[in-house]
Design an enzyme around this catalytic site. Structure first.
Site, PDB file in Angstrom:
ATOM      1  N   TRP A  16     -21.131  16.335   8.129  1.00 36.35           N
ATOM      2  CA  TRP A  16     -19.953  16.103   7.294  1.00 36.35           C
ATOM      3  C   TRP A  16     -20.077  16.789   5.947  1.00 36.35           C
ATOM      4  O   TRP A  16     -21.125  16.751   5.307  1.00 36.35           O
ATOM      5  CB  TRP A  16     -19.771  14.605   7.054  1.00 36.35           C
ATOM      6  CG  TRP A  16     -19.233  13.898   8.251  1.00 36.35           C
ATOM      7  CD1 TRP A  16     -18.705  14.471   9.370  1.00 36.35           C
ATOM      8  CD2 TRP A  16     -19.185  12.487   8.455  1.00 36.35           C
ATOM      9  NE1 TRP A  16     -18.321  13.504  10.255  1.00 36.35           N
ATOM     10  CE2 TRP A  16     -18.598  12.280   9.727  1.00 36.35           C
ATOM     11  CE3 TRP A  16     -19.555  11.381   7.692  1.00 36.35           C
ATOM     12  CZ2 TRP A  16     -18.382  10.999  10.246  1.00 36.35           C
ATOM     13  CZ3 TRP A  16     -19.339  10.128   8.210  1.00 36.35           C
ATOM     14  CH2 TRP A  16     -18.765   9.940   9.481  1.00 36.35           C
TER      15      TRP A  16
ATOM     16  N   LYS B  78     -15.668  18.059   9.359  1.00 37.96           N
ATOM     17  CA  LYS B  78     -16.847  18.101  10.231  1.00 37.96           C
ATOM     18  C   LYS B  78     -17.190  19.550  10.503  1.00 37.96           C
ATOM     19  O   LYS B  78     -16.423  20.268  11.121  1.00 37.96           O
ATOM     20  CB  LYS B  78     -16.545  17.388  11.544  1.00 37.96           C
ATOM     21  CG  LYS B  78     -16.740  15.902  11.423  1.00 37.96           C
ATOM     22  CD  LYS B  78     -17.127  15.277  12.758  1.00 37.96           C
ATOM     23  CE  LYS B  78     -17.497  13.825  12.525  1.00 37.96           C
ATOM     24  NZ  LYS B  78     -16.824  12.899  13.407  1.00 37.96           N
TER      25      LYS B  78
ATOM     26  N   GLU C   6      -5.900  -3.582  -1.043  1.00 32.99           N
ATOM     27  CA  GLU C   6      -6.308  -4.702  -0.188  1.00 32.99           C
ATOM     28  C   GLU C   6      -7.472  -5.503  -0.771  1.00 32.99           C
ATOM     29  O   GLU C   6      -7.824  -6.562  -0.258  1.00 32.99           O
ATOM     30  CB  GLU C   6      -6.735  -4.180   1.197  1.00 32.99           C
ATOM     31  CG  GLU C   6      -5.596  -3.650   2.055  1.00 32.99           C
ATOM     32  CD  GLU C   6      -5.327  -2.161   1.819  1.00 32.99           C
ATOM     33  OE1 GLU C   6      -5.637  -1.660   0.726  1.00 32.99           O
ATOM     34  OE2 GLU C   6      -4.798  -1.519   2.747  1.00 32.99           O
TER      35      GLU C   6
ATOM     36  N   THR D 192       0.874  -1.189   0.000  1.00 32.10           N
ATOM     37  CA  THR D 192       0.000   0.000   0.000  1.00 32.10           C
ATOM     38  C   THR D 192       0.904   1.230   0.000  1.00 32.10           C
ATOM     39  O   THR D 192       2.071   1.135   0.395  1.00 32.10           O
ATOM     40  CB  THR D 192      -0.880   0.048   1.259  1.00 32.10           C
ATOM     41  OG1 THR D 192      -0.004   0.135   2.391  1.00 32.10           O
ATOM     42  CG2 THR D 192      -1.730  -1.191   1.396  1.00 32.10           C
TER      43      THR D 192
HETATM   44  P1  ADP Z   1      -5.752   1.772  -5.440  1.00 30.43           P
HETATM   45  O1  ADP Z   1      -4.467   1.047  -5.496  1.00 30.43           O
HETATM   46  O2  ADP Z   1      -6.941   1.027  -5.911  1.00 30.43           O
HETATM   47  O3  ADP Z   1      -5.720   3.217  -5.892  1.00 30.43           O
HETATM   48  P2  ADP Z   1      -5.151   2.326  -2.779  1.00 30.43           P
HETATM   49  O4  ADP Z   1      -5.126   1.160  -1.916  1.00 30.43           O
HETATM   50  O5  ADP Z   1      -3.906   3.066  -3.119  1.00 30.43           O
HETATM   51  O6  ADP Z   1      -5.965   1.858  -3.999  1.00 30.43           O
HETATM   52  O7  ADP Z   1      -6.172   3.391  -2.253  1.00 30.43           O
HETATM   53  C1  ADP Z   1      -7.497   3.020  -2.066  1.00 30.43           C
HETATM   54  C2  ADP Z   1      -8.296   4.236  -1.737  1.00 30.43           C
HETATM   55  O8  ADP Z   1      -8.375   5.092  -2.860  1.00 30.43           O
HETATM   56  C3  ADP Z   1      -9.717   3.927  -1.420  1.00 30.43           C
HETATM   57  O9  ADP Z   1      -9.874   3.451  -0.109  1.00 30.43           O
HETATM   58  C4  ADP Z   1     -10.378   5.269  -1.661  1.00 30.43           C
HETATM   59  O10 ADP Z   1     -10.197   6.138  -0.582  1.00 30.43           O
HETATM   60  C5  ADP Z   1      -9.595   5.802  -2.827  1.00 30.43           C
HETATM   61  N1  ADP Z   1     -10.323   5.544  -4.065  1.00 30.43           N
HETATM   62  C6  ADP Z   1     -10.139   4.568  -4.962  1.00 30.43           C
HETATM   63  N2  ADP Z   1     -11.023   4.664  -5.966  1.00 30.43           N
HETATM   64  C7  ADP Z   1     -11.793   5.746  -5.694  1.00 30.43           C
HETATM   65  C8  ADP Z   1     -12.894   6.379  -6.335  1.00 30.43           C
HETATM   66  N3  ADP Z   1     -13.378   5.936  -7.481  1.00 30.43           N
HETATM   67  N4  ADP Z   1     -13.436   7.446  -5.734  1.00 30.43           N
HETATM   68  C9  ADP Z   1     -12.970   7.921  -4.580  1.00 30.43           C
HETATM   69  N5  ADP Z   1     -11.930   7.378  -3.935  1.00 30.43           N
HETATM   70  C10 ADP Z   1     -11.357   6.304  -4.475  1.00 30.43           C
END
Ligand code: ADP
Length: 543
Positions: free
Chosen positions: A444, A439, A330, A185
């Site tokens: 929110w 907030k 994840e 991550t």
């Molecule tokens: P990825 O590798 O899929 O980008 P990460 O694990 O780096 O994922 O990050 C995941 C996070 O990215 C999610 O928990 C969310 O907060 C954000 N995210 C992914 N896709 C979207 C989306 N379409 N809209 C808003 N946030 C998103």
């Protein structure tokens, strides 16, 4: 009574075997790091992945060893990917956008044995080599003629390794629950954590992602994963394309609007996937060059929220369907996509857009719910916000080496860290990362929604909204904006643009213009850094 069906382990090698047997002639096209476009077939890919597995075996790599890659999406990366997994070893894709110290940390944490890399990443390898003692050698993914001068020790030439082998190799038959891939991550807080994919999770996830309402790939599709393989399995496309027998177009390292457009047209791409910034770049190129999209049918937008302008322009100006997707490393990584249901299909355009701009609904194998802070499930009414929890066979149950401890709740749910609503049609909408929510007066404000409306302004290149402390309301939003080159816009004009498009009390208390907004390695805005930077900013509403 037991079922009497065959015990056929879900190994990722069966995906490539399937493509070789049923779609041997289907093309895999890549923009190489050396420059020219390379093309061959799934039969070739299969053969060379086997040579790669054999070469690795000769280097002493065994089941369970971790082999790292620092590479863009190309045919060679695919060969290493399947070669490593086919040997029962684990393919660890490293994100080259991470800071050097983070790469050193994860290479050591993962105990990488070899590093396969593109020519463009030699400087990164040189910078980490001294501090990564577990890496026994560096394989440059090129031919002898392109081997560069480097101070790296134990450097091997990929094409020479493969040339020394033949294609006669039996994939190693590991347990379907054995590790196949490793991806860290981005670690916005603390060290990056390792997500370990199994053969089984990859296969099930790729099947889920390829159902008709999500990617729905077919043998007649030409698919271009612009989202990198180091960004969580290229959203499963490196599995689901060969599974479907679709043509695969790999864009290498050139992701600017013009280069992307050229491949889309030259290779008659029908489906593609990337983060919003790539699409903003492509749309900008289309608008300034007057070029069209003649074959593209659908675009998957994910990794960050899809701005309204991206969806409107693709759909209204170019006739390309936009699927907004959401997921996380994840989750292998996809969790939802925003394909309308029959009710939505019949709804007025404005209502459709509103629902399609949500992150969408899950597919079979992903279970999702929202809960309050006490863990009580909240209603799917499209209004109530809650912590978003997920579970399923392609969702992590722990991080590599137990980092972060227990990550599931009593019922096996993983807390995504996102705050969301779910509407009665099952469409989930992310309001914010839990740590980024604003907030105000006990309610929110969705920073994501305000940002997405703001980037719809023709002079805005990028926008971020953060909460600043406020004596009366707890927090109030500050809008941080980068202007497009050569464009002008004032605070008053921006606020007027937002008015009526968002709730009155969501209106930013102030607007600041900057030249840069910090991003994580997966392209997300670093809100924490912004909050730090503007912690002493005085909102005009604070007397
Ligand atoms: P990825 O590798 O899929 O980008 P990460 O694990 O780096 O994922 O990050 C995941 C996070 O990215 C999610 O928990 C969310 O907060 C954000 N995210 C992914 N896709 C979207 C989306 N379409 N809209 C808003 N946030 C998103």
């Amino acid at each position: 009574m037991q079922g009497l069906m065959q015990d056929w382990p879900l190994l990722v090698t069966t995906v490539l075997d399937h493509a070789r047997t049923n779609h041997p002639e289907q093309e895999v096209v890549s923009r190489t790091i050396e420059g020219p476009v390379h093309r061959y077939t799934y039969a070739d890919l299969h053969g060379r992945a086997k040579r790669c597995a054999k070469a690795l075996q000769k280097l002493g790599v065994r089941e369970g060893d971790v082999i790292a890659t620092l590479a863009w999406n190309t045919y060679r990366h695919m060969e290493v990917w399947y070669g490593v997994m086919g040997l029962g070893a684990v393919c660890h894709t490293i994100n080259p956008r991470l800071f050097t110290d983070q790469i050193v940390y994860i290479a050591n944490h993962a105990e990488d044995r070899y590093l396969f890399l593109d020519l463009s990443f030699v400087p990164i390898a040189e910078a980490i080599a001294e501090r990564c003692p577990t890496i026994k050698g560096y394989v440059l993914m090129t031919d002898r003629a392109h081997m560069p001068q480097t101070k790296l020790k134990n450097v091997l030439c990929y094409e020479e390794l493969l040339a020394a082998e033949d294609e006669h190799f039996e994939w190693v038959k590991v347990d379907e629950n054995a590790a196949a891939g490793l991806c860290y991550t981005s670690g916005t807080t603390g060290n990056p954590k390792g997500v370990v994919y199994s053969h089984r999770s990859n296969v099930l996830h790729a099947m889920g992602v390829n159902t008709a309402d999500i990617m729905g790939l077919r043998a007649k599709d030409s698919v271009m994963p612009i989202v990198p393989m180091f960004h969580a399995n290229a959203w499963a496309l490196v599995f689901s394309a060969p599974m479907a027998g679709a043509k695969l177009v790999m864009p290498g390292g050139k992701l600017d609007g013009e280069s992307v457009h050229q491949l889309l047209e030259d290779e008659a791409v029908t489906c593609t996937a990337a983060v919003p910034t790539v699409w903003l770049g492509l749309l900008h190129y289309l608008e300034t060059s007057g070029k069209r999209l003649s074959t593209l049918q659908r675009v998957v937008v994910g990794g960050a929220a899809c701005p309204r302008v991206v969806m409107e322009k693709f759909e209204d100006n170019y006739g390309v369907l936009v699927l907004h997707g959401w997921g996380m490393t994840e989750m292998s990584p996809m969790g939802t996509a925003s394909r309308l249901k029959p009710r939505g299909e019949k709804a007025p355009r404005a209502e459709q857009l509103q629902q399609k701009l949500k992150q969408g609904r899950t597919f079979y194998t992903v279970e999702m719910k929202i809960v309050d802070d006490a863990g009580k499930e909240l209603p799917r009414d499209g209004k109530t916000f809650g912590n978003l929890l997920v579970r399923g066979p392609a969702v992590s149950k722990a991080y590599y080496k137990g980092e972060g401890g227990q990550i599931l709740d009593r019922d096996g749910y993983f807390n995504t860290g996102d705050v969301a609503t779910i509407d009665p049609d099952g469409f989930m909408q992310i309001t914010d990362r839990a740590k980024d929510v604003i907030k105000s007066g006990g309610e929110w404000i969705s920073s994501i929604e305000v940002e997405n409306v703001a980037v719809g302004h023709p002079s805005v290149a990028e926008a971020a909204v953060i909460g600043l402390p406020h004596p009366k309301w707890d927090e109030r939003p500050l809008l941080v904006v980068i202007k497009k080159p050569g464009c002008e816009v004032t605070k008053a004009e921006l606020l007027a643009f937002l008015e009526g498009k968002i709730a009155k009390w969501w209106m930013p208390d102030d607007v600041v213009f900057v030249t840069e907004i910090p991003h994580t390695a997966t392209g997300k805005i670093q809100k924490r850094d912004l909050r730090d930077r503007f912690k002493d900013h005085k909102l005009p509403t604070v007397s």
